[in-house]
Design a protein around this motif. Structure first.
Motif, PDB file in Angstrom:
ATOM      1  N   ARG A  65     -14.726  52.490  44.594  1.00  0.00           N
ATOM      2  CA  ARG A  65     -13.694  50.880  44.442  1.00  0.00           C
ATOM      3  C   ARG A  65     -15.392  50.121  45.436  1.00  0.00           C
ATOM      4  O   ARG A  65     -15.588  51.076  46.865  1.00  0.00           O
ATOM      5  CB  ARG A  65     -12.491  50.217  45.567  1.00  0.00           C
ATOM      6  CG  ARG A  65     -12.009  50.738  44.205  1.00  0.00           C
ATOM      7  CD  ARG A  65     -11.972  49.664  43.046  1.00  0.00           C
ATOM      8  NE  ARG A  65     -10.597  49.941  42.079  1.00  0.00           N
ATOM      9  CZ  ARG A  65     -10.491  50.502  40.859  1.00  0.00           C
ATOM     10  NH1 ARG A  65     -12.285  51.210  40.183  1.00  0.00           N
ATOM     11  NH2 ARG A  65      -9.653  50.616  40.066  1.00  0.00           N
ATOM     12  N   TRP A  66     -15.784  48.583  45.262  1.00  0.00           N
ATOM     13  CA  TRP A  66     -16.235  47.723  46.451  1.00  0.00           C
ATOM     14  C   TRP A  66     -15.663  47.197  47.418  1.00  0.00           C
ATOM     15  O   TRP A  66     -15.377  46.362  47.146  1.00  0.00           O
ATOM     16  CB  TRP A  66     -17.200  47.326  45.589  1.00  0.00           C
ATOM     17  CG  TRP A  66     -18.622  46.659  46.282  1.00  0.00           C
ATOM     18  CD1 TRP A  66     -18.233  45.521  46.885  1.00  0.00           C
ATOM     19  CD2 TRP A  66     -19.413  46.241  46.923  1.00  0.00           C
ATOM     20  NE1 TRP A  66     -19.257  43.999  47.631  1.00  0.00           N
ATOM     21  CE2 TRP A  66     -20.091  45.966  47.224  1.00  0.00           C
ATOM     22  CE3 TRP A  66     -19.848  47.818  46.162  1.00  0.00           C
ATOM     23  CZ2 TRP A  66     -21.754  45.619  48.180  1.00  0.00           C
ATOM     24  CZ3 TRP A  66     -21.070  48.208  47.181  1.00  0.00           C
ATOM     25  CH2 TRP A  66     -21.931  46.489  47.771  1.00  0.00           C
ATOM     26  N   PHE A  67     -16.652  47.729  48.725  1.00  0.00           N
ATOM     27  CA  PHE A  67     -15.490  47.047  49.575  1.00  0.00           C
ATOM     28  C   PHE A  67     -16.073  45.804  50.474  1.00  0.00           C
ATOM     29  O   PHE A  67     -17.449  45.952  50.612  1.00  0.00           O
ATOM     30  CB  PHE A  67     -14.799  48.451  50.884  1.00  0.00           C
ATOM     31  CG  PHE A  67     -13.027  49.242  50.260  1.00  0.00           C
ATOM     32  CD1 PHE A  67     -11.942  48.712  51.097  1.00  0.00           C
ATOM     33  CD2 PHE A  67     -13.751  49.819  49.918  1.00  0.00           C
ATOM     34  CE1 PHE A  67     -10.649  49.331  50.789  1.00  0.00           C
ATOM     35  CE2 PHE A  67     -12.708  50.799  49.415  1.00  0.00           C
ATOM     36  CZ  PHE A  67     -11.914  50.459  49.571  1.00  0.00           C
ATOM     37  N   ARG A  68     -15.654  44.887  50.829  1.00  0.00           N
ATOM     38  CA  ARG A  68     -15.987  43.677  51.331  1.00  0.00           C
ATOM     39  C   ARG A  68     -15.048  43.405  52.883  1.00  0.00           C
ATOM     40  O   ARG A  68     -14.412  43.280  52.300  1.00  0.00           O
ATOM     41  CB  ARG A  68     -16.065  42.530  50.275  1.00  0.00           C
ATOM     42  CG  ARG A  68     -17.282  41.375  50.331  1.00  0.00           C
ATOM     43  CD  ARG A  68     -17.650  40.963  49.427  1.00  0.00           C
ATOM     44  NE  ARG A  68     -18.790  39.529  49.715  1.00  0.00           N
ATOM     45  CZ  ARG A  68     -18.754  38.502  50.397  1.00  0.00           C
ATOM     46  NH1 ARG A  68     -17.769  38.247  50.374  1.00  0.00           N
ATOM     47  NH2 ARG A  68     -19.978  37.888  50.374  1.00  0.00           N
ATOM     48  N   PHE A 109     -10.335  41.311  54.027  1.00  0.00           N
ATOM     49  CA  PHE A 109     -10.613  42.608  53.366  1.00  0.00           C
ATOM     50  C   PHE A 109     -10.348  43.037  52.164  1.00  0.00           C
ATOM     51  O   PHE A 109      -8.786  43.092  51.541  1.00  0.00           O
ATOM     52  CB  PHE A 109     -10.241  43.447  54.483  1.00  0.00           C
ATOM     53  CG  PHE A 109     -10.478  45.273  54.349  1.00  0.00           C
ATOM     54  CD1 PHE A 109     -12.200  45.096  53.871  1.00  0.00           C
ATOM     55  CD2 PHE A 109      -9.929  46.155  53.682  1.00  0.00           C
ATOM     56  CE1 PHE A 109     -12.199  47.315  53.983  1.00  0.00           C
ATOM     57  CE2 PHE A 109     -10.096  47.643  53.973  1.00  0.00           C
ATOM     58  CZ  PHE A 109     -11.522  47.502  54.291  1.00  0.00           C
ATOM     59  N   THR A 110     -11.041  42.715  51.136  1.00  0.00           N
ATOM     60  CA  THR A 110     -10.965  42.929  49.762  1.00  0.00           C
ATOM     61  C   THR A 110     -11.558  43.993  49.012  1.00  0.00           C
ATOM     62  O   THR A 110     -12.393  44.663  49.774  1.00  0.00           O
ATOM     63  CB  THR A 110     -11.579  41.905  49.229  1.00  0.00           C
ATOM     64  OG1 THR A 110     -12.474  41.826  49.151  1.00  0.00           O
ATOM     65  CG2 THR A 110     -10.717  40.324  50.145  1.00  0.00           C
ATOM     66  N   TYR A 111     -11.139  44.861  48.386  1.00  0.00           N
ATOM     67  CA  TYR A 111     -11.961  45.451  46.864  1.00  0.00           C
ATOM     68  C   TYR A 111     -11.717  45.310  45.797  1.00  0.00           C
ATOM     69  O   TYR A 111     -10.323  44.933  45.321  1.00  0.00           O
ATOM     70  CB  TYR A 111     -11.250  47.009  47.198  1.00  0.00           C
ATOM     71  CG  TYR A 111      -9.886  47.039  46.630  1.00  0.00           C
ATOM     72  CD1 TYR A 111      -9.537  47.563  45.562  1.00  0.00           C
ATOM     73  CD2 TYR A 111      -9.103  47.557  47.908  1.00  0.00           C
ATOM     74  CE1 TYR A 111      -8.605  47.817  45.596  1.00  0.00           C
ATOM     75  CE2 TYR A 111      -7.345  48.146  48.042  1.00  0.00           C
ATOM     76  CZ  TYR A 111      -7.042  48.582  46.437  1.00  0.00           C
ATOM     77  OH  TYR A 111      -5.842  48.358  46.126  1.00  0.00           O
ATOM     78  N   HIS A 112     -13.569  45.478  45.376  1.00  0.00           N
ATOM     79  CA  HIS A 112     -13.434  45.145  44.202  1.00  0.00           C
ATOM     80  C   HIS A 112     -13.988  46.231  42.460  1.00  0.00           C
ATOM     81  O   HIS A 112     -14.426  47.531  43.615  1.00  0.00           O
ATOM     82  CB  HIS A 112     -14.175  44.186  44.386  1.00  0.00           C
ATOM     83  CG  HIS A 112     -14.380  42.998  45.068  1.00  0.00           C
ATOM     84  ND1 HIS A 112     -14.334  41.744  44.764  1.00  0.00           N
ATOM     85  CD2 HIS A 112     -14.283  43.285  46.555  1.00  0.00           C
ATOM     86  CE1 HIS A 112     -13.937  41.159  46.125  1.00  0.00           C
ATOM     87  NE2 HIS A 112     -14.781  42.152  47.249  1.00  0.00           N
ATOM     88  N   LYS A 113     -13.541  46.325  41.999  1.00  0.00           N
ATOM     89  CA  LYS A 113     -14.130  47.375  40.918  1.00  0.00           C
ATOM     90  C   LYS A 113     -15.480  48.112  41.808  1.00  0.00           C
ATOM     91  O   LYS A 113     -15.984  48.899  41.470  1.00  0.00           O
ATOM     92  CB  LYS A 113     -13.482  47.115  39.628  1.00  0.00           C
ATOM     93  CG  LYS A 113     -13.609  47.801  39.045  1.00  0.00           C
ATOM     94  CD  LYS A 113     -12.964  47.835  37.154  1.00  0.00           C
ATOM     95  CE  LYS A 113     -13.104  49.072  36.090  1.00  0.00           C
ATOM     96  NZ  LYS A 113     -12.367  48.842  34.804  1.00  0.00           N
ATOM     97  N   THR A 114     -16.364  46.516  41.301  1.00  0.00           N
ATOM     98  CA  THR A 114     -17.555  46.548  41.164  1.00  0.00           C
ATOM     99  C   THR A 114     -18.150  45.475  41.907  1.00  0.00           C
ATOM    100  O   THR A 114     -17.156  44.460  42.085  1.00  0.00           O
ATOM    101  CB  THR A 114     -18.357  47.106  39.918  1.00  0.00           C
ATOM    102  OG1 THR A 114     -19.296  47.135  40.609  1.00  0.00           O
ATOM    103  CG2 THR A 114     -18.678  45.622  38.960  1.00  0.00           C
ATOM    104  N   LYS A 115     -19.175  45.902  42.292  1.00  0.00           N
ATOM    105  CA  LYS A 115     -19.965  44.326  43.390  1.00  0.00           C
ATOM    106  C   LYS A 115     -20.141  42.870  42.073  1.00  0.00           C
ATOM    107  O   LYS A 115     -20.506  43.911  41.252  1.00  0.00           O
ATOM    108  CB  LYS A 115     -20.761  45.343  43.992  1.00  0.00           C
ATOM    109  CG  LYS A 115     -21.677  44.036  44.895  1.00  0.00           C
ATOM    110  CD  LYS A 115     -23.158  43.919  45.259  1.00  0.00           C
ATOM    111  CE  LYS A 115     -23.619  43.545  46.177  1.00  0.00           C
ATOM    112  NZ  LYS A 115     -25.066  43.944  46.503  1.00  0.00           N
TER     113      LYS A 115
END
Length: 797
Positions: free
Chosen positions: A564-567, A573-579
Motif C-alpha cells: 500500500r501507499w502510505f502518507r 496517517f493514511t494508506y491508499h491502494k496506490t499513489k
C-alpha cells in the motif's frame, strides 16, 4: 549503450537507489544520500545494475568497502574499481560453533579421538528473493578424507537456531593398514572443519550458497575445546574469472562518522561553557565563537553548535549575539552577511533544520509540476534548439517564475517562529548600525531567506528533500533560470547578469514585485507575531510504499499482507491502494498511542513495526532497516504530545488467540514491555544534545594546536600593541583577558573528556574477546586469534 542505476547497501540490504541514467556508458548521478545507520554491518556496498528493454535488471559490478576501511576514504573523492558479482561471493552473517576433542575407549580397549562439532545458531543470513530456509553442511577435511553431514532445514528465518551435534573420528585405530589408508594416524593439526550455510527454499534451481567458514583444528590447542562466533566468508574460486578492468569504475565521496557518546553528566562542564556563550561579553570571547575561530571550515563548527543550541532552546540569543558583533565589524551595508562567517553558516544550518517542512509545503507542489511537465524554458539564444521558439520558452519561464514568486511571498504566515525571531534580530541590528540606508533592514533578511534558502532549494531540490533524485538536464536548466530570477527579485537589486537574462527581468520591472518582497520580509521579521500551530493546512511529512497486514476488521476477515501507499501529514496517517487514489484507511494523529518495532519472530519478517491505536495495532513492513527507522521516528515525533500515549506495549503480535510475547490470551491485555523513551515533540528539531557535545569535543581535540596558538595570541595582545604576528592575525580577539580565561576552561574540559575516552578504550580493549558474538572471527582476526591462543598456551606452560 546501457540504462544504469546504482544502489547503496548495508551488506546486501538495499537502503537507497539512484535514478536510471539512460543510454550511457559513463553515467553521472550526482545524488546525495544521508542516513543514520540503525544496525551493525560489515560492508558498505554499491551495486551497478543495467536494465534491459524488458525491464529486467542484471548486475554489472559492485564496490564493497569494509566498515574498518571507511575512515580511509572519509570526505575524499575516490574512484573504485568495480568487482564482479556472483552468488558465491554475496555472503553476510555469522555462525556460532563449538568444537570439542575427546578420547573414547572402545570395548576392545582401543583409544579413539572423536571431534564433537556443535552448530548452535546463525545470525543475519542474507534473504534470497524474499525467502531464507537455511541449513548447515558440516565437513571434516584432511589429506585423506572428507566426511560430510548436515543439519535440519529451518523454515522462514535468517537467524536459525540449529543446536545440533556431529561426531567425527579423527584418529584411526591401529588395526587399520597402510594399504587401506595413506597414513596410519592422522595429524589433527592438518585437519580442518568446514561449515557451509545453504538456502533450501528454491526447490526448482537447487540450494543457494549463503556463506561458509573453514576452521583449522589447531585452534583446539591443548585444552581441546573451542567455542567462538565466525563471520561467514565467500566460497573460494566460486565466481567466474572476469577481468575487472572490463567492468569499469565508480566515483564515490563517502563521509562516515562514528560517535562514542558518554552518559550526559560527563559533558556538563563543556556543555555549560558552550550554552553560556550568548551571555559572554564580548561574544568573541565565548566558547562557541572560539570553536568557529579554530576550525578550518566554519561549517564544521556551525553544524554541531546549531543543533546543540536548538536542542536547549538557546539558538536565537546565540545567533543574535554573534550577528550583532559581525554587523558592528561591517563597514559597507552592501556587504552585510555576504561572507562565509560563523554567523551566516549558523543561520544556514538553522534554516535547514527548522525550515525543511516550510519548504515542503511552499515549494514542493510547483517543483513537482515543473519536473513532471518537462516544458522547455531555455531563453539563451546560443543554447536554443532548432525546434524551439524563444518567445514560447520565455512565456513558459515567466509563468513558472510568477507562480513560485507568488507562493513564496504569500507564505510568510508559515515561516517557522525560530526563523522569524532570528530575522527580527538581524533586521534590528542592521537598521541600528546603518541608519542612513533605508533598505538594509530588507537586504539583511533577504540575503538569507532568498539567497541562501529558497534559491538553493529551487536549484537543487533533491538536496532539500523536495525531489527524490537529481533532475534531468533540461529540467535542471529550467530550475537554474528560475533560481537566478527569484534570487534577483528577492535581493531588491538590479541584476548585472547576461544580456538575455537582463531582457527577461524586464517582465518583472514593476513596483508590485518590490512591494510584495518588502511586505513578505516585514512579515517574517516580526518576532512572535505568528504561531505555527495555528496553521490548519496539512503538511505532508513522509510518503512511500510499504507492506501492511490487513487488520481483519470483520471476525472472519482476511489478514494477509498487501502493498500500500502510505502518507503521513501533521493531521493523519493514511494508506491508499496506490499513489494518488483515495485513502483506504485514515488514522488521526491523536489516535496514535504508540509506535514501536515488532519482533521478527511474529511473522518471520524483517523491518516490521506497529502503529498502536485504541482498538487494534496496524502491522507494517518497511522496505529496509533505514526506512523502518525513519518511519518509526517521524510517527513517534508527530504523535508525541497525544494525551493517551501508552507507557507499555506488546513487542510481538497477537496470533492464534494469545500474545506471542507474554502468552496472555486477552487481546486487550496491557503491554508487557515499557515503550521506547519519548522523543522531542517538535518534529523539526530531533537532536541528541550529548552527541553534539561529543562532536564539539572531537573538533576541539583535532584543533588543539590552534587553541594553543590562540592562547599565545591573547598573551601577545595583552602586552604588545604593535603589528600582530602573522600566525595570530587570523583570530578575532576583542578582549584578550576574557578570551584567555575561556580558552583555559575549554582546554581543561577537553582534557578531562580525553582522559575518560582513553580509560574507556583501555577498558574496552581488555574486555574484547575475539570470537565472541560482538567480535566474531573474520579473515583478518583469525591470525590474531591463533596468536593469542599460542601466547596464552605458552604462558600457562
Amino acid at each position: 549503450m546501457r540504462d544504469c542505476y546504482c544502489t547503496v547497501n548495508l551488506d546486501q540490504e538495499e537502503v537507497f537507489r539512484t535514478k536510471i541514467v539512460e543510454k550511457s556508458l559513463c553515467p553521472f548521478y550526482g545524488e546525495d544520500f544521508y542516513c543514520e545507520i540503525p544496525r551493525s554491518f560489515r560492508h558498505l556496498s554499491f551495486y551497478i545494475f543495467d536494465r534491459d528493454v524488458f525491464r529486467r535488471d542484471s548486475s554489472i559490478g559492485k564496490v564493497a568497502v569494509k566498515k574498518e576501511d571507511l575512515q580511509k576514504y572519509h570526505g575524499k573523492d575516490t574512484w573504485f574499481q568495480l568487482q564482479p558479482v556472483s552468488a558465491d561471493s554475496e555472503v553476510q552473517g555469522k555462525v556460532h560453533l563449538e568444537l570439542r576433542l575427546s578420547e573414547v575407549i572402545t570395548d576392545s580397549g582401543v583409544i579413539h579421538n572423536k571431534l564433537a562439532t556443535r552448530v548452535l545458531e546463525c545470525q543475519g543470513l542474507p534473504i534470497v528473493n524474499g525467502q531464507c530456509d537455511p541449513y548447515a553442511a558440516v565437513s571434516l577435511l584432511g589429506p585423506s578424507r572428507s566426511d560430510a553431514k548436515k543439519t535440519k532445514m529451518k523454515k522462514k528465518t535468517n537467524n536459525p537456531q540449529f543446536d545440533e551435534v556431529f561426531y567425527f573420528e579423527v584418529t584411526r585405530p591401529l588395526s587399520y593398514t597402510r594399504r587401506q589408508f595413506d597414513v596410519e594416524e592422522e595429524d589433527v593439526d592438518k585437519l580442518a572443519l568446514r561449515v557451509d550455510l545453504w538456502n533450501g527454499s528454491n526447490l526448482k534451481f537447487g540450494a543457494e550458497f549463503l556463506g561458509g567458514v573453514r576452521v583449522p583444528l589447531r585452534v583446539l590447542g591443548q585444552a581441546g575445546v573451542h567455542d567462538a562466533w565466525y563471520f561467514l566468508q565467500p566460497r573460494e574460486n566460486g565466481g567466474k574469472s572476469v577481468k575487472v578492468e572490463e567492468l569499469g569504475s565508480l566515483r564515490l565521496n563517502i563521509i562516515y562518522t562514528e560517535d562514542h557518546v558518554f552518559p550526559s553528566e560527563h559533558y556538563n562542564p563543556l556543555r555549560d561553557l558552550l550554552l553560556h556563550s550568548a551571555n559572554v561579553e564580548p561574544v568573541s570571547a565565548s566558547a562557541a565563537h572560539i570553536l568557529g575561530e579554530v576550525c578550518r571550515e566554519k561549517q564544521e563548527a556551525a553544524i554541531p553548535l546549531v543543533r546543540l543550541f536548538l536542542h536547549y532552546g538557546k539558538i536565537v540569543p546565540f545567533i543574535s549575539a554573534i550577528a550583532h558583533a559581525e554587523v558592528n565589524r561591517t563597514q559597507d551595508p552592501n556587504t552585510i552577511f555576504r561572507g562565509n562567517s560563523l554567523t551566516s553558516k549558523c543561520i544556514d544550518e538553522t534554516m535547514k533544520l527548522a525550515g525543511m517542512h516550510y519548504l515542503q509545503v511552499t515549494l514542493k507542489p510547483i517543483i513537482d509540476e515543473i519536473c513532471t511537465e518537462h516544458k522547455s524554458c531555455e531563453i539563451d539564444p546560443v543554447k536554443l534548439k532548432e525546434s524551439e521558439n524563444l518567445e514560447t520558452n520565455r512565456e513558459n519561464l515567466r509563468q513558472y517564475v510568477d507562480r513560485i514568486f507568488n507562493v513564496i511571498t504569500t507564505s510568510g504566515v508559515r515561516c517557522p517562529t525560530v526563523m522569524c525571531d532570528i530575522f527580527f534580530s538581524l533586521r534590528e541590528s542592521a537598521a541600528t548600525r546603518f541608519q542612513v540606508d533605508q533598505d538594509v533592514r530588507y537586504t539583511a533578511v533577504s540575503s538569507f531567506i532568498f539567497l541562501r534558502f529558497f534559491a538553493p532549494a529551487i536549484l537543487s531540490p533533491n538536496l532539500f528533500h523536495l525531489r527524490p533524485h537529481h533532475p534531468d538536464p533540461t529540467t535542471s536548466r529550467t530550475l537554474t533560470l528560475i533560481s537566478k530570477t527569484i534570487q534577483t527579485l528577492g535581493s531588491l537589486a538590479k541584476s548585472k547578469s547576461e544580456s538575455y537574462m537582463a531582457a527577461f527581468y524586464d517582465y518583472f520591472n514593476e513596483q508590485k514585485y518590490a512591494d510584495a518582497v518588502k511586505n513578505f520580509l516585514d512579515l517574517i521579521s516580526t518576532s512572535g507575531k505568528w504561531d505555527q500551530k495555528s496553521i490548519e493546512t496539512p503538511i505532508m511529512l513522509k510518503e512511500g510504499f510499504m507492506i501492511k497486514r490487513a487488520q481483519g476488521r470483520n471476525r472472519f476477515g482476511m489478514k494477509n499482507f498487501k502493498k500500500r501507499w502510505f502518507r503521513l501529514t501533521n493531521h493523519e496517517f493514511t494508506y491508499h491502494k496506490t499513489k494518488g487514489e483515495g485513502a483506504l484507511c485514515s488514522i488521526p494523529i491523536e489516535n496514535i498511542l504508540a509506535v514501536e518495532r515488532l519482533e521478527e519472530e511474529s511473522f518471520k519478517m524483517k523491518n516490521m513495526f506497529q502503529v498502536i491505536q485504541p482498538e487494534r495495532a496496524l502491522y507494517i513492513q518497511a522496505n529496509n532497516c533505514v526506512e523502518a527507522r525513519d518511519w518509526i521516528d517521524i510517527l513517534t515525533k508527530v504523535s508525541q504530545c497525544n494525551r493517551k500515549r501508552l507507557s507499555t506495549y506488546h513487542p510481538s503480535a497477537y496470533l492464534n488467540g494469545h500474545w506471542l510475547c507474554c502468552k496472555l490470551s486477552a487481546d486487550t491485555a496491557s503491554g508487557c514491555t515499557p515503550c521506547t523513551a519519548g522523543l522531542p515533540a517538535n518534529i523539526q528539531l530531533d537532536v541528541d544534545g550529548d552527541r553534539e557535545t561529543e562532536r564539539i569535543y572531537s573538533l576541539f581535540t583535532t584543533y588543539m594546536t590552534k587553541l594553543t596558538n590562540m592562547q599565545e595570541a591573547c598573551g601577545s595582545k595583552s602586552v604588545y600593541d604593535g603589528p600582530e604576528h602573522e600566525e595570530y592575525s587570523s583570530f578575532v580577539i576583542d578582549d584578550p583577558q576574557e578570551t584567555f580565561k575561556t580558552l583555559k576552561q575549554i582546554v581543561s574540559a577537553v582534557q578531562t573528556l580525553e582522559q575518560q575516552h582513553t580509560q574507556y578504550k583501555r577498558d574496552k580493549f581488555k574486555k574484547t574477546k575475539i570470537g565472541s558474538q560482538e567480535h566474531p572471527i573474520g579473515d583478518k582476526s583469525f591470525q590474531c586469534y591463533i596468536r593469542q591462543k599460542s601466547e596464552s598456551s605458552t604462558y600457562s606452560i
